[in-house]
Design a protein around this motif. Structure first.
Motif, PDB file in Angstrom:
ATOM      1  N   SER A  52       0.832  -1.214   0.000  1.00 27.42           N
ATOM      2  CA  SER A  52       0.000   0.000   0.000  1.00 27.42           C
ATOM      3  C   SER A  52       0.860   1.255   0.000  1.00 27.42           C
ATOM      4  N   ASN A  53       1.963   1.223   0.778  1.00 25.67           N
ATOM      5  CA  ASN A  53       2.865   2.375   0.822  1.00 25.67           C
ATOM      6  C   ASN A  53       3.516   2.619  -0.534  1.00 25.67           C
ATOM      7  N   GLN A  54       3.948   1.545  -1.188  1.00 26.88           N
ATOM      8  CA  GLN A  54       4.590   1.683  -2.499  1.00 26.88           C
ATOM      9  C   GLN A  54       3.602   2.162  -3.566  1.00 26.88           C
ATOM     10  N   MET A  55       2.347   1.760  -3.407  1.00 22.43           N
ATOM     11  CA  MET A  55       1.364   2.105  -4.430  1.00 22.43           C
ATOM     12  C   MET A  55       1.107   3.604  -4.500  1.00 22.43           C
ATOM     13  N   ASP A  56       1.288   4.304  -3.377  1.00 22.28           N
ATOM     14  CA  ASP A  56       1.122   5.767  -3.392  1.00 22.28           C
ATOM     15  C   ASP A  56       2.085   6.396  -4.399  1.00 22.28           C
ATOM     16  N   TYR A  57       3.334   5.923  -4.395  1.00 17.60           N
ATOM     17  CA  TYR A  57       4.343   6.461  -5.316  1.00 17.60           C
ATOM     18  C   TYR A  57       4.076   5.999  -6.754  1.00 17.60           C
ATOM     19  N   ILE A  58       3.657   4.742  -6.904  1.00 17.81           N
ATOM     20  CA  ILE A  58       3.400   4.213  -8.246  1.00 17.81           C
ATOM     21  C   ILE A  58       2.234   4.944  -8.898  1.00 17.81           C
ATOM     22  N   ILE A  59       1.176   5.186  -8.132  1.00 14.16           N
ATOM     23  CA  ILE A  59       0.012   5.904  -8.668  1.00 14.16           C
ATOM     24  C   ILE A  59       0.394   7.335  -9.027  1.00 14.16           C
ATOM     25  N   ALA A  60       1.165   7.989  -8.144  1.00 12.64           N
ATOM     26  CA  ALA A  60       1.592   9.367  -8.411  1.00 12.64           C
ATOM     27  C   ALA A  60       2.457   9.427  -9.666  1.00 12.64           C
ATOM     28  N   SER A  61       3.356   8.438  -9.821  1.00 15.56           N
ATOM     29  CA  SER A  61       4.234   8.402 -10.998  1.00 15.56           C
ATOM     30  C   SER A  61       3.437   8.140 -12.272  1.00 15.56           C
ATOM     31  N   ALA A  62       2.492   7.194 -12.201  1.00 15.04           N
ATOM     32  CA  ALA A  62       1.659   6.876 -13.375  1.00 15.04           C
ATOM     33  C   ALA A  62       0.815   8.075 -13.780  1.00 15.04           C
ATOM     34  N   HIS A  63       0.307   8.793 -12.789  1.00 15.70           N
ATOM     35  CA  HIS A  63      -0.507   9.984 -13.077  1.00 15.70           C
ATOM     36  C   HIS A  63       0.345  11.075 -13.715  1.00 15.70           C
ATOM     37  N   ARG A  64       1.561  11.263 -13.178  1.00 15.25           N
ATOM     38  CA  ARG A  64       2.436  12.326 -13.684  1.00 15.25           C
ATOM     39  C   ARG A  64       2.914  12.023 -15.092  1.00 15.25           C
ATOM     40  N   HIS A  65       3.255  10.769 -15.381  1.00 12.57           N
ATOM     41  CA  HIS A  65       3.802  10.420 -16.696  1.00 12.57           C
ATOM     42  C   HIS A  65       2.748   9.855 -17.649  1.00 12.57           C
ATOM     43  N   ARG A  66       1.477   9.836 -17.188  1.00 13.25           N
ATOM     44  CA  ARG A  66       0.363   9.350 -18.015  1.00 13.25           C
ATOM     45  C   ARG A  66       0.605   7.919 -18.511  1.00 13.25           C
ATOM     46  N   THR A  67       1.053   7.071 -17.606  1.00 14.41           N
ATOM     47  CA  THR A  67       1.258   5.654 -17.927  1.00 14.41           C
ATOM     48  C   THR A  67       0.238   4.803 -17.181  1.00 14.41           C
ATOM     49  N   LYS A  68       0.238   3.516 -17.480  1.00 17.49           N
ATOM     50  CA  LYS A  68      -0.681   2.583 -16.834  1.00 17.49           C
ATOM     51  C   LYS A  68       0.106   1.544 -16.047  1.00 17.49           C
ATOM     52  N   PHE A  69      -0.581   0.864 -15.147  1.00 13.28           N
ATOM     53  CA  PHE A  69      -0.009  -0.307 -14.492  1.00 13.28           C
ATOM     54  C   PHE A  69      -1.127  -1.311 -14.240  1.00 13.28           C
ATOM     55  N   ALA A  70      -0.737  -2.570 -14.090  1.00 14.18           N
ATOM     56  CA  ALA A  70      -1.702  -3.655 -13.893  1.00 14.18           C
ATOM     57  C   ALA A  70      -1.568  -4.225 -12.490  1.00 14.18           C
ATOM     58  N   VAL A  71      -2.698  -4.451 -11.845  1.00 13.36           N
ATOM     59  CA  VAL A  71      -2.731  -5.117 -10.543  1.00 13.36           C
ATOM     60  C   VAL A  71      -3.222  -6.549 -10.771  1.00 13.36           C
ATOM     61  N   ILE A  72      -2.381  -7.500 -10.421  1.00 16.12           N
ATOM     62  CA  ILE A  72      -2.675  -8.920 -10.649  1.00 16.12           C
ATOM     63  C   ILE A  72      -2.921  -9.603  -9.304  1.00 16.12           C
ATOM     64  N   PHE A  73      -4.088 -10.185  -9.157  1.00 15.06           N
ATOM     65  CA  PHE A  73      -4.434 -10.938  -7.944  1.00 15.06           C
ATOM     66  C   PHE A  73      -4.320 -12.422  -8.287  1.00 15.06           C
TER      67      PHE A  73
END
Length: 525
Positions: free
Chosen positions: A226-247
């Motif tokens: 959860s802590n890492q996801m804050d940075y990943i979401i912020a980075s994806a938003h800033r660079h307009r990229t996507k990421f996949a969450v796999i369960f």
């Protein structure tokens, strides 16, 4: 007091390693002090005695030597030794310039300065040796009336007999011993504090690591993720990229724990975790959130095909046996996927959607992956609603048994019938078994439903017998989970006795896969 200088010199190597950065800063400070003293030697102490040239040349030689030593030996014992010698030599320059009017007790303050800056006994010893040599050499020069720049060499302005030289030499040696003892205590205390601080820092790091990582696999846990996801979401938003969450959920992992033991199960989880990290990119995240459930985050997604490629790599892991000890284990995985920001911009929602997609993949036969869609969301919400309604459906008598007759084609008579369950939902109408049986299996509700079918079918057989149809056989379907349940025989036995029917009037139908899952247990039942 006896000082073991050999042991002190040996221990000094350890001290050097501990304080190397501090020593470099101390070296820089000593360079500044040397320059200031050089200026003092030229201008201040020279004014009353006209010794500018002597102060400039002698001070320049010492400062130049100090600067060169710093350039090549900063942070080393060589620099420390030279600093102690140079400091003492400057005091000798001042004494010489002032015709001996500053006595050697001035060296106490110099030694204390060196002690404060370096916290090391080596420069103090060097300073003490330098002072002692000065006493004897200058005594010789003064006794023989030797001078430089027309300034006589002097130690003291009240005479320089050997008795005075020895007296002050003894004083310097005692001073050095005391200062060495003081600095040794300081260093030991500093090292003890440093060691305690290091241990505390190490413990804090270990606690911080353990609080954010799974103890079995070493993977990040839910909190860390959860802590890492804050940075990943912020980075994806800033660079307009996507990421996949796999369960990802391992299929039938519980069977391995039950049959081979938790130790084998733990080793299997460790192997699978290690393989995940090996096949994925370094910046992708693999975390274990509990049991046999993993969350994998594929970052920098430019196209859905990138995710599919990663999923195929993951699925391929389970195509071959996984060797754990003496066991060759075969596993499969059910995987659900959600995409940021297409499905949601909230990590909690992405987790939920991936989880829902994973359960859909499991319901479709396991060993595959399913992407989350809005239609899937609606479908799963409908399923959740049905699961909730099933809990009260039995109490409200919403489940009914319909009987499909079996007819003798020669005589045209009904000789048997198959009981088929239907759900007469108060708002959704008649719901076929294909819609709710799978949900009942997954939730465990199938056991209650199976008990209802047995009781209702045996009561119906009893009614038929009372009406004179004692030869008609009624068959009921038994699910895999119901057949595996240890109480199935007792339920059938009790229902037959309770409704006073012949066992020949009741049949059970079991699929081939259930029959072959555990042959001996099936035969016993």
């Amino acid at each position: 007091m006896i000082i073991n200088f050999k042991k002190l010199l040996q221990s000094s190597h350890k001290y050097d390693e501990e304080f190397v950065e501090a020593y470099i800063q101390a070296d820089k400070l000593m360079i500044i002090l040397m320059f200031i003293q050089w200026m003092v030697a030229i201008f201040i102490t020279s004014i009353p005695y006209d010794t500018y040239i002597y102060g400039f040349i002698s001070g320049g030689i010492v400062f130049g030597g100090m600067y060169i030593t710093f350039k090549y030996f900063k942070g080393t014992q060589t620099m420390m030794l030279f600093s102690g010698i140079a400091m003492m030599v400057f005091s000798l320059i001042f004494i010489q310039q002032l015709n001996g009017r500053i006595e050697m007790h001035f060296h106490v303050f110099i030694s204390m300065a060196v002690l404060t800056v370096y916290k090391s006994f080596l420069p103090i010893i060097a300073a003490a040796i330098t002072t002692t040599l000065h006493h004897f050499i200058y005594n010789y020069l003064q006794t023989n009336d030797i001078s430089i720049f027309d300034i006589p060499f002097m130690i003291f302005n009240y005479g320089c007999g050997l008795d005075i030289v020895f007296l002050h030499a003894i004083f310097v040696v005692i001073e050095a011993i005391v200062l060495v003892h003081i600095v040794n205590i300081q260093v030991k205390r500093t090292l003890a504090l440093t060691d305690a601080t290091r241990k505390l820092n190490t413990l804090n790091l270990e606690l911080e690591h353990s609080s954010g990582h799974d103890t079995l696999t070493g993977l990040p846990n839910r909190k860390n993720l959860s802590n890492q996801m804050d940075y990943i979401i912020a980075s994806a938003h800033r660079h307009r990229t996507k990421f996949a969450v796999i369960f990802l959920d391992l299929d039938y992992f519980k069977n391995i724990n039950d049959t081979l033991g938790h130790n084998i199960g733990d080793q299997l989880l460790q192997k699978v975790s290690k393989t995940f990290k090996e096949i994925l990119r370094e910046n992708d995240i693999v975390s274990r959130i509990g049991g046999d459930e993993f969350i994998i985050v594929i970052v920098d997604v430019t196209d859905e095909s990138n995710v599919v490629l990663a999923l195929e790599k993951i699925i391929h892991i389970f195509k071959e046996d996984i060797v754990v000890g003496k066991h060759n284990l075969r596993l499969s995985a059910s995987i659900g996927v959600s995409i940021y920001p297409d499905d949601s911009k909230s990590f909690d929602e992405l987790m939920k959607y991936a989880d829902l997609a994973m359960y859909k993949a499991k319901s479709l036969g396991r060993d595959n992956f399913k992407f989350f869609t809005n239609n899937l969301d609606n479908e799963l919400h409908n399923e959740v609603s049905l699961i909730k309604d099933m809990q009260t459906a039995l109490l409200n008598n919403e489940f009914k048994l319909y009987y499909q007759p079996k007819v003798d084609t020669i005589t045209g008579k009904i000789i048997a019938a198959e009981a088929l369950i239907r759900w007469e939902h108060p708002t959704k109408g008649l719901i076929p078994p294909a819609t709710f049986i799978g949900l009942a299996e997954n939730t465990g509700f199938i056991l209650k439903l199976g008990t209802f079918v047995i009781d209702e079918a045996t009561r119906y057989v009893s009614r038929l017998s009372n009406l004179g149809y004692s030869r008609i056989n009624i068959s009921i379907n038994v699910s895999a989970r119901q057949f595996q349940h240890s109480g199935l025989y007792e339920e059938l036995h009790n229902a037959i006795n309770k409704n006073i029917i012949s066992p020949s009037q009741l049949s059970i139908e079991v699929t081939e896969s259930v029959m072959m899952e555990n042959i001996q247990t099936t035969i016993d039942k």
